[in-house]
Design a protein around this motif. Structure first.
Motif, PDB file in Angstrom:
ATOM      1  N   ASP A 109     -11.394  15.343   7.512  1.00  0.00           N
ATOM      2  CA  ASP A 109     -12.175  14.125   7.380  1.00  0.00           C
ATOM      3  C   ASP A 109     -12.924  14.069   8.681  1.00  0.00           C
ATOM      4  O   ASP A 109     -12.438  13.143   9.497  1.00  0.00           O
ATOM      5  CB  ASP A 109     -11.515  12.747   6.916  1.00  0.00           C
ATOM      6  N   GLU A 110     -13.989  14.604   8.830  1.00  0.00           N
ATOM      7  CA  GLU A 110     -14.750  14.766  10.107  1.00  0.00           C
ATOM      8  C   GLU A 110     -15.041  13.465  10.687  1.00  0.00           C
ATOM      9  O   GLU A 110     -15.000  13.028  11.825  1.00  0.00           O
ATOM     10  CB  GLU A 110     -15.944  15.685  10.229  1.00  0.00           C
ATOM     11  N   SER A 111     -15.500  12.378   9.722  1.00  0.00           N
ATOM     12  CA  SER A 111     -16.120  11.137  10.189  1.00  0.00           C
ATOM     13  C   SER A 111     -15.018  10.155  10.943  1.00  0.00           C
ATOM     14  O   SER A 111     -15.204   9.281  11.517  1.00  0.00           O
ATOM     15  CB  SER A 111     -16.816  10.228   8.993  1.00  0.00           C
ATOM     16  N   ARG A 159       0.834  -1.336  -0.001  1.00  0.00           N
ATOM     17  CA  ARG A 159       0.017   0.095  -0.193  1.00  0.00           C
ATOM     18  C   ARG A 159       0.892   1.377   0.001  1.00  0.00           C
ATOM     19  O   ARG A 159       2.074   1.310   0.690  1.00  0.00           O
ATOM     20  CB  ARG A 159      -1.062   0.020   1.112  1.00  0.00           C
ATOM     21  N   ALA A 160       0.176   2.358  -0.716  1.00  0.00           N
ATOM     22  CA  ALA A 160       1.100   3.423  -0.722  1.00  0.00           C
ATOM     23  C   ALA A 160       1.068   4.229   0.547  1.00  0.00           C
ATOM     24  O   ALA A 160      -0.063   4.288   1.221  1.00  0.00           O
ATOM     25  CB  ALA A 160       0.547   4.310  -1.793  1.00  0.00           C
ATOM     26  N   ARG A 161       2.203   4.518   1.226  1.00  0.00           N
ATOM     27  CA  ARG A 161       2.175   5.471   2.545  1.00  0.00           C
ATOM     28  C   ARG A 161       1.411   6.518   2.521  1.00  0.00           C
ATOM     29  O   ARG A 161       1.372   7.342   1.699  1.00  0.00           O
ATOM     30  CB  ARG A 161       3.558   5.685   2.921  1.00  0.00           C
ATOM     31  N   LYS A 162       0.705   6.903   3.775  1.00  0.00           N
ATOM     32  CA  LYS A 162      -0.201   7.815   3.685  1.00  0.00           C
ATOM     33  C   LYS A 162       0.736   8.949   4.044  1.00  0.00           C
ATOM     34  O   LYS A 162       1.761   8.651   5.106  1.00  0.00           O
ATOM     35  CB  LYS A 162      -1.313   7.852   4.872  1.00  0.00           C
ATOM     36  N   ARG A 163       0.595  10.326   3.751  1.00  0.00           N
ATOM     37  CA  ARG A 163       1.286  11.438   4.330  1.00  0.00           C
ATOM     38  C   ARG A 163       1.016  11.542   6.019  1.00  0.00           C
ATOM     39  O   ARG A 163      -0.220  11.543   6.179  1.00  0.00           O
ATOM     40  CB  ARG A 163       0.895  12.512   3.328  1.00  0.00           C
ATOM     41  N   LEU A 176      -6.653  17.885  24.114  1.00  0.00           N
ATOM     42  CA  LEU A 176      -5.631  16.830  24.588  1.00  0.00           C
ATOM     43  C   LEU A 176      -6.632  15.535  24.116  1.00  0.00           C
ATOM     44  O   LEU A 176      -7.428  15.265  24.617  1.00  0.00           O
ATOM     45  CB  LEU A 176      -5.175  16.986  25.842  1.00  0.00           C
ATOM     46  N   GLY A 177      -5.892  14.809  23.379  1.00  0.00           N
ATOM     47  CA  GLY A 177      -6.296  13.506  23.003  1.00  0.00           C
ATOM     48  C   GLY A 177      -7.002  13.583  21.865  1.00  0.00           C
ATOM     49  O   GLY A 177      -7.535  12.420  21.537  1.00  0.00           O
ATOM     50  N   ASP A 178      -7.051  14.520  21.195  1.00  0.00           N
ATOM     51  CA  ASP A 178      -8.054  14.599  19.913  1.00  0.00           C
ATOM     52  C   ASP A 178      -7.085  13.933  18.866  1.00  0.00           C
ATOM     53  O   ASP A 178      -6.040  13.580  19.068  1.00  0.00           O
ATOM     54  CB  ASP A 178      -8.378  15.894  19.483  1.00  0.00           C
ATOM     55  N   LYS A 179      -7.847  13.610  17.576  1.00  0.00           N
ATOM     56  CA  LYS A 179      -7.276  12.999  16.538  1.00  0.00           C
ATOM     57  C   LYS A 179      -7.900  13.728  15.338  1.00  0.00           C
ATOM     58  O   LYS A 179      -8.906  13.750  15.011  1.00  0.00           O
ATOM     59  CB  LYS A 179      -7.504  11.600  16.443  1.00  0.00           C
ATOM     60  N   LEU A 180      -6.919  14.160  14.381  1.00  0.00           N
ATOM     61  CA  LEU A 180      -7.403  14.771  12.935  1.00  0.00           C
ATOM     62  C   LEU A 180      -6.727  13.840  11.714  1.00  0.00           C
ATOM     63  O   LEU A 180      -5.666  13.287  11.867  1.00  0.00           O
ATOM     64  CB  LEU A 180      -6.719  16.031  13.093  1.00  0.00           C
ATOM     65  N   VAL A 181      -7.729  13.764  11.045  1.00  0.00           N
ATOM     66  CA  VAL A 181      -7.506  12.865   9.649  1.00  0.00           C
ATOM     67  C   VAL A 181      -7.832  13.736   8.517  1.00  0.00           C
ATOM     68  O   VAL A 181      -8.916  14.171   8.474  1.00  0.00           O
ATOM     69  CB  VAL A 181      -8.481  11.358   9.805  1.00  0.00           C
ATOM     70  N   PHE A 182      -6.962  13.902   7.736  1.00  0.00           N
ATOM     71  CA  PHE A 182      -7.149  14.659   6.497  1.00  0.00           C
ATOM     72  C   PHE A 182      -7.331  14.192   5.337  1.00  0.00           C
ATOM     73  O   PHE A 182      -6.976  12.939   5.007  1.00  0.00           O
ATOM     74  CB  PHE A 182      -6.058  15.740   6.360  1.00  0.00           C
ATOM     75  N   ARG A 183      -8.185  14.677   4.172  1.00  0.00           N
ATOM     76  CA  ARG A 183      -8.426  14.061   2.950  1.00  0.00           C
ATOM     77  C   ARG A 183      -7.263  14.510   1.977  1.00  0.00           C
ATOM     78  O   ARG A 183      -7.157  15.922   1.853  1.00  0.00           O
ATOM     79  CB  ARG A 183      -9.883  14.420   2.457  1.00  0.00           C
ATOM     80  N   GLU A 184      -6.461  13.524   1.550  1.00  0.00           N
ATOM     81  CA  GLU A 184      -5.159  13.824   1.071  1.00  0.00           C
ATOM     82  C   GLU A 184      -5.845  14.538  -0.310  1.00  0.00           C
ATOM     83  O   GLU A 184      -5.098  15.837  -0.882  1.00  0.00           O
ATOM     84  CB  GLU A 184      -4.494  12.925   0.949  1.00  0.00           C
ATOM     85  N   ALA A 185      -6.609  13.972  -0.828  1.00  0.00           N
ATOM     86  CA  ALA A 185      -7.181  14.869  -2.220  1.00  0.00           C
ATOM     87  C   ALA A 185      -7.601  16.255  -2.286  1.00  0.00           C
ATOM     88  O   ALA A 185      -7.415  16.764  -3.034  1.00  0.00           O
ATOM     89  CB  ALA A 185      -8.394  13.909  -2.824  1.00  0.00           C
ATOM     90  N   ALA A 186      -8.058  16.515  -1.035  1.00  0.00           N
ATOM     91  CA  ALA A 186      -8.431  18.241  -0.745  1.00  0.00           C
ATOM     92  C   ALA A 186      -7.206  18.949  -0.500  1.00  0.00           C
ATOM     93  O   ALA A 186      -7.093  19.970  -0.628  1.00  0.00           O
ATOM     94  CB  ALA A 186      -9.342  18.108   0.559  1.00  0.00           C
TER      95      ALA A 186
END
Length: 209
Positions: free
Chosen positions: A129-131, A14-18, A157-167
């Motif tokens: 990516d809010e979901s 799999r391609a590595r995510k940024r 503190l303790g939150d997590k952020l996931v981003f849509r790389e296409a955006a």
């Protein structure tokens, strides 16, 4: 024949995510020995982004008062950066920034150090990516805030952020839509700053806030 089947049936890696980081000034280091001499030069508080037309910003550096600025410091809701920091930023992602030169003086003697700049990250992306993320999302109902009546993100503190790389595309640094203070950079941006030896910058993995 069996070897050919084994090769053709092998799974591709799999391609590595940024990887992304929240980036900002490191506030350690004691009392600052620098300040804006004439605050009337700065844009009004309600101006979200720093206009490129801002006049030269007059700064006073005085090491008798406190520590002199390093490569990245806070200046209200912008950054004060060194000339070498500007060079790295411009090389990596020139369209992400606005730079305004600073006129530096010292109370005693003539300043002969590196140039400094007021810097603002002006690129804003709605890329979260809010979901898949973990954070508080709400509607601002306090009229004292600029974003009154609009959606906002609140990080803890303790939150997590996931981003849509296409955006995000080819961008290396950006502000988060709905959380203006959240400036995000990718691994390449972080590595370049580290390789250049830039000091007074912290990075937090957005998956482990």
């Amino acid at each position: 024949m069996s070897n050919q089947k084994a090769i053709s049936g092998a799974k591709r890696p799999r391609a590595r995510k940024r990887r992304f980081y929240q980036i900002g000034p490191d506030f350690s280091g004691g009392r600052p020995g620098f300040w804006v001499e004439d605050e009337s030069i700065l844009p009004p508080y309600r101006v979200d982004r720093l206009p490129a037309s801002t006049p030269h910003v007059p700064y006073v550096f005085d090491k008798k008062v406190g520590s002199l600025p390093r490569d990245l410091e806070v200046c209200y809701h912008w950054w004060l950066i060194s000339d070498r920091t500007k060079a790295v930023f411009e090389r990596l992602d020139p369209e992400a920034f606005v730079f305004v030169p600073c006129d530096v003086r010292m109370p005693h003697g003539i300043y002969d150090g590196p140039k400094y700049w007021l810097c603002d990250v002006v690129r804003v992306l709605d890329a979260l990516d809010e979901s898949q993320s973990r954070l508080r999302i709400g509607i601002r109902n306090d009229v004292r805030y600029i974003d009154h009546g609009r959606k906002y993100y609140e990080l803890s503190l303790g939150d997590k952020l996931v981003f849509r790389e296409a955006a995000i595309g080819n961008a290396h640094i950006f502000r988060m839509a709905y959380h203006d203070a959240g400036i995000i950079c990718d691994q390449e941006f972080k590595d370049a700053c580290k390789s250049a030896g830039l000091k007074r910058i912290w990075y937090i993995d957005v998956l482990k806030l």
